[in-house]
Scaffold this active site. Sequence first.
Site: not given
Ligand code: EPU
Length: 309
Positions: A177, A226, A296
Amino acid sequence: MLVSPRSLPERFSAFSVPDRPLAPLTTWGIGGVARLFLTPRNETELAEAVLFLENEGERFHVLGGGSNLLINDGTIETPVLYTAALNKIHVTVESGEISLACGSGMNLKKIFVLSLDEAWSGLEFLAGIPGTVGGALMGNAGTKEGAIAERVTSVRTIEADGVPHDWSGNDLDWGYRRSPFSGGASVITSAVFSLKQSERGQVLERVNRVLSMRKSQPCGVKTAGCVFKNPQGESAGRLLDRAGCKGLSVGGAVVSGQHANFFENRGNATAKDMTELTRMCGKRVYDTFGVELELEIKTMGFEEPFPLR
Ligand code: EPU
């Protein structure tokens, strides 16, 4: 020094307006009014605008799709350069290698749909990502399946002296990012993506994999993706969730009950509401886990740096 809309060269009147409301140009639907709003229709007009503002000693904001952006309430004094009209696309195909040259204002959805229709592989990770090419490059947007910088072979910018510069993708220092262009004076005008001819079924399979990861994210509501970056080896969403942030609200700004790193505008949320909610959640995570989350989303019209605690 503040350039007045009236002090602009006459020829700028074809692509500039005073007092443009900005909220409708963001996915959050939040933000005040730009005192001076310029929508250059081509690279020459963009270069002229950049050079003029630089010569006047005036800084400026660049606005793309407004999908990852918090704009402050009230008047945004710094001129805003809107890239929406820089939306040309040029395709070159040579022995299965596709080069997609896109203006920075090009909507990501359009190039995603085009590559899906043509069974070009390389941009599947864009499924569900809103915004423009320029905005996505400024934040190196992506998912766990890839980020936009991985597909870029070159980026064209206008520099502070109004002169275009072509950067080769390999020479640029991208990060998670993070873009080599953020914080500098360069304005992205276009970029070339390198894709491969594939089969529709295979492209669709990869798209569906990306979309299935997005099922945990709120859809059809006003968010900006995010809010915080993931700290090394952790998920900001998980930390926010465990710190009890889901459902917290300030005015019309609410932390999604589905994914804690998405904040919704449930009505008439102001930038002040969203800022307070962001600060509140950042503080909760810090107090609970000792982890200092980093924004972000980009911000416009706030004191720098944006205070998180
Ligand atoms: N989780 C929770 N509670 C929540 C959200 C997530 O427990 O409220 C847990 C999920 O269950 C999972 C872990 O956290 O075990 C990771 O969550 P998720 O797979 O949703 O991925 P993320 O790391 O929150 C990232 C990117 C997203 C992208 C997704 C899928 C960042 C900040 N976020 O989210 O990108 O869509 O992976 O690839 O890098 C963005 O950058 O705007 C964005 C939406």
